[in-house]
Each structure stands twice: as C-alpha cells, then as structure tokens.
Write a protein that holds these residues in place. Structure first.
Motif, PDB file in Angstrom:
ATOM      1  N   SER A  96      -5.877  -4.629   2.539  1.00 42.81           N
ATOM      2  CA  SER A  96      -6.658  -4.945   1.399  1.00 42.81           C
ATOM      3  C   SER A  96      -6.676  -6.404   1.050  1.00 42.81           C
ATOM      4  O   SER A  96      -4.959  -6.661   0.865  1.00 42.81           O
ATOM      5  N   LEU A  97      -7.109  -7.584   1.687  1.00 39.39           N
ATOM      6  CA  LEU A  97      -7.294  -8.855   0.737  1.00 39.39           C
ATOM      7  C   LEU A  97      -7.777  -8.772  -0.342  1.00 39.39           C
ATOM      8  O   LEU A  97      -8.731  -9.083  -1.020  1.00 39.39           O
ATOM      9  N   PRO A  98      -7.076  -9.427  -1.594  1.00 42.22           N
ATOM     10  CA  PRO A  98      -8.159 -10.544  -2.660  1.00 42.22           C
ATOM     11  C   PRO A  98      -8.324 -11.549  -2.294  1.00 42.22           C
ATOM     12  O   PRO A  98      -7.973 -12.311  -1.684  1.00 42.22           O
ATOM     13  N   VAL A  99      -9.799 -11.659  -2.300  1.00 50.95           N
ATOM     14  CA  VAL A  99     -10.565 -12.374  -2.493  1.00 50.95           C
ATOM     15  C   VAL A  99     -10.294 -13.822  -2.759  1.00 50.95           C
ATOM     16  O   VAL A  99     -10.712 -14.661  -1.881  1.00 50.95           O
ATOM     17  N   THR A 100      -9.990 -13.658  -3.636  1.00 50.61           N
ATOM     18  CA  THR A 100      -9.341 -15.011  -4.343  1.00 50.61           C
ATOM     19  C   THR A 100      -8.174 -15.634  -3.947  1.00 50.61           C
ATOM     20  O   THR A 100      -7.528 -16.982  -3.338  1.00 50.61           O
ATOM     21  N   ASN A 101      -7.253 -14.631  -2.621  1.00 55.62           N
ATOM     22  CA  ASN A 101      -6.329 -15.129  -1.737  1.00 55.62           C
ATOM     23  C   ASN A 101      -7.026 -15.850  -0.727  1.00 55.62           C
ATOM     24  O   ASN A 101      -6.129 -17.388  -0.614  1.00 55.62           O
ATOM     25  N   LEU A 102      -8.097 -16.549  -0.329  1.00 59.52           N
ATOM     26  CA  LEU A 102      -8.887 -17.116   0.931  1.00 59.52           C
ATOM     27  C   LEU A 102      -8.821 -18.739   0.058  1.00 59.52           C
ATOM     28  O   LEU A 102      -9.580 -19.004  -1.584  1.00 59.52           O
TER      29      LEU A 102
ATOM     30  N   TYR B  18     -16.644 -17.652  -3.682  1.00 57.29           N
ATOM     31  CA  TYR B  18     -15.801 -17.056  -4.708  1.00 57.29           C
ATOM     32  C   TYR B  18     -17.083 -16.116  -5.134  1.00 57.29           C
ATOM     33  O   TYR B  18     -17.579 -15.129  -5.260  1.00 57.29           O
ATOM     34  N   LYS B  19     -17.904 -16.925  -5.454  1.00 55.51           N
ATOM     35  CA  LYS B  19     -18.836 -16.739  -6.083  1.00 55.51           C
ATOM     36  C   LYS B  19     -19.894 -15.709  -5.063  1.00 55.51           C
ATOM     37  O   LYS B  19     -20.783 -15.020  -5.797  1.00 55.51           O
TER      38      LYS B  19
ATOM     39  N   ILE C 208     -11.326  -7.858  -0.418  1.00 56.89           N
ATOM     40  CA  ILE C 208     -11.979  -7.392   1.063  1.00 56.89           C
ATOM     41  C   ILE C 208     -11.088  -6.558   2.474  1.00 56.89           C
ATOM     42  O   ILE C 208     -10.150  -6.877   1.873  1.00 56.89           O
ATOM     43  N   THR C 209     -10.984  -5.551   2.136  1.00 54.34           N
ATOM     44  CA  THR C 209     -11.083  -4.185   2.923  1.00 54.34           C
ATOM     45  C   THR C 209     -11.202  -4.022   4.808  1.00 54.34           C
ATOM     46  O   THR C 209     -12.583  -3.683   4.289  1.00 54.34           O
ATOM     47  N   PHE C 210     -10.421  -3.326   4.896  1.00 53.91           N
ATOM     48  CA  PHE C 210     -10.250  -2.939   6.511  1.00 53.91           C
ATOM     49  C   PHE C 210     -10.090  -1.407   6.281  1.00 53.91           C
ATOM     50  O   PHE C 210      -8.698  -1.203   5.902  1.00 53.91           O
TER      51      PHE C 210
END
Length: 208
Positions: A87-93, A105-106, A116-118
């Motif tokens: 599980s990846l918080p989008v804003t950590n990219l 992000y938008k 973003i999850t897998f």
C-alpha cells in the motif's frame, strides 16, 4: 497366567503409545519446514515509476510504504507465497520537480484515491529464483489484474528481496496523462513501475 496376560497387555499398550508419539513427533518435524511465516517490508524497499514525454524522461520514487506477506520457506529456499500486498500513499512518490509532483498527484486523483495498492491473487515459484506473480493493482480507484515476472534473493539476515517491473498504460486506469506549459510538454501514456521489496521475517503461523 493372569499376571502374565496383564503384563503382556501392558507391554503391547506401551509399544502402541510409543509408535503413536513417534509418528506424531515425525509429523511435527516434517511440517516445521513448511510453516507459514509472516514477512513485512523493511528499509531498502522502494517503488519507482518512470515515464517519457515529448521533451525528456521523468521518474518518481517512493521509499516509504507498507508491504506484507505470508511465505513458506524450507532449508533456505522459498517454497510458496500465499499472500502478498503493498500500500503506497500517492504523495510519497517524489521526483526532483515540484511541478511534476503536483501535476502527477492531480492526474492520479490523490485527493480522492490517496493510495496505490497491490494484492496477490496467485504466485508460482519457478527455478532460478524466479516467480510469476498475478494480482490486482489499484490506481486512482481503478483495479486491473496484472502479471509480474519477479526475481528473488534469500539474504543472510533472513530477509527476502523481490525485484520486478511492469509496464502499464495510464489510460487503463482512466488516468489522463499530465501535460505542462499549456500543453507544450506532454507525458506519454505508458509508464513503467519498478518494484523492489525487501521483506523481513516476523513470526511463524501455526498450520491447521
């Protein structure tokens, strides 16, 4: 004669109990190597997204996210993966360009779908430390099944490192490719997701 009969019965009973406990002990030893073990991500894990544009390539990197799985290991060799997810918080990219981050992000609809999850659906462990992984990838609220060919390495500190990559189309997740400078710079529809998971052993899970 009566005492002899009782003695013979006792010996037979003792012998039978000994056989039962021996078989039970051997069964426990045999199953020990196949025990299911919980693993969680540790330092060294990362997810990298790379893409192109009409001017130059770009990339975004995340090193902070969660990942966990249940794996079966015997004699230092991976036997099976029964569950695996991240599980990846989008804003950590993050990239090296704040404007790129903001537009990304938008496009990823981070305000509405912030992760973003897998989630694994199936895995086949193959020779030469390769794995065929099938699972559901969810980006911007849209879930698609993907197949990733991954490699793995068993490390001396009892961690396991997985490496894999998957090329996807943003349009498959109903994402409009970001553009900049009033459309002068346009990003491509295809992106490559590179996944490096370093998983650390937690505890064994008893088998039923």
């Amino acid at each position: 004669m009566k005492n002899l009969t009782i003695s013979t019965f006792s010996i037979q009973r003792y012998a039978m109990l000994s056989i039962v406990f021996t078989v039970f002990g051997l069964s426990l030893c045999a199953n020990k190597g196949y025990s299911q073990t919980s693993y969680k991500s540790t330092a060294g894990s990362q997810i990298k997204v790379t893409g192109t544009s009409n001017l130059h390539a770009w990339n975004m990197l995340a090193t902070t996210f969660t990942s966990e799985g249940s794996l079966k290991v015997r004699d230092g060799e991976l036997q099976d993966i029964s569950s695996l997810s991240f599980s990846l918080p989008v804003t950590n990219l993050k990239s090296k360009d704040d404007l790129l981050d903001t537009r990304a992000y938008k496009a990823l609809k981070a305000s509405e779908f912030n992760r973003i999850t897998f989630r694994l659906k199936g895995a086949t462990v193959m020779p030469q430390q390769k794995i065929k992984v099938t699972g559901d990838l969810t980006i911007a609220g849209v879930t698609n099944e993907i197949i990733i060919m991954s490699t793995y390495a068993m490390n001396s500190d009892e961690t396991i490192t997985f490496k894999g990559a998957k090329q996807i189309k943003m349009s498959d997740h109903k994402i409009k490719a970001p553009s900049f400078m009033m459309g002068a710079l346009k990003t491509g529809n295809e992106v490559n997701i590179e996944i490096l998971l370093k998983l650390k052993r937690q505890n064994s899970i008893a088998q039923n």
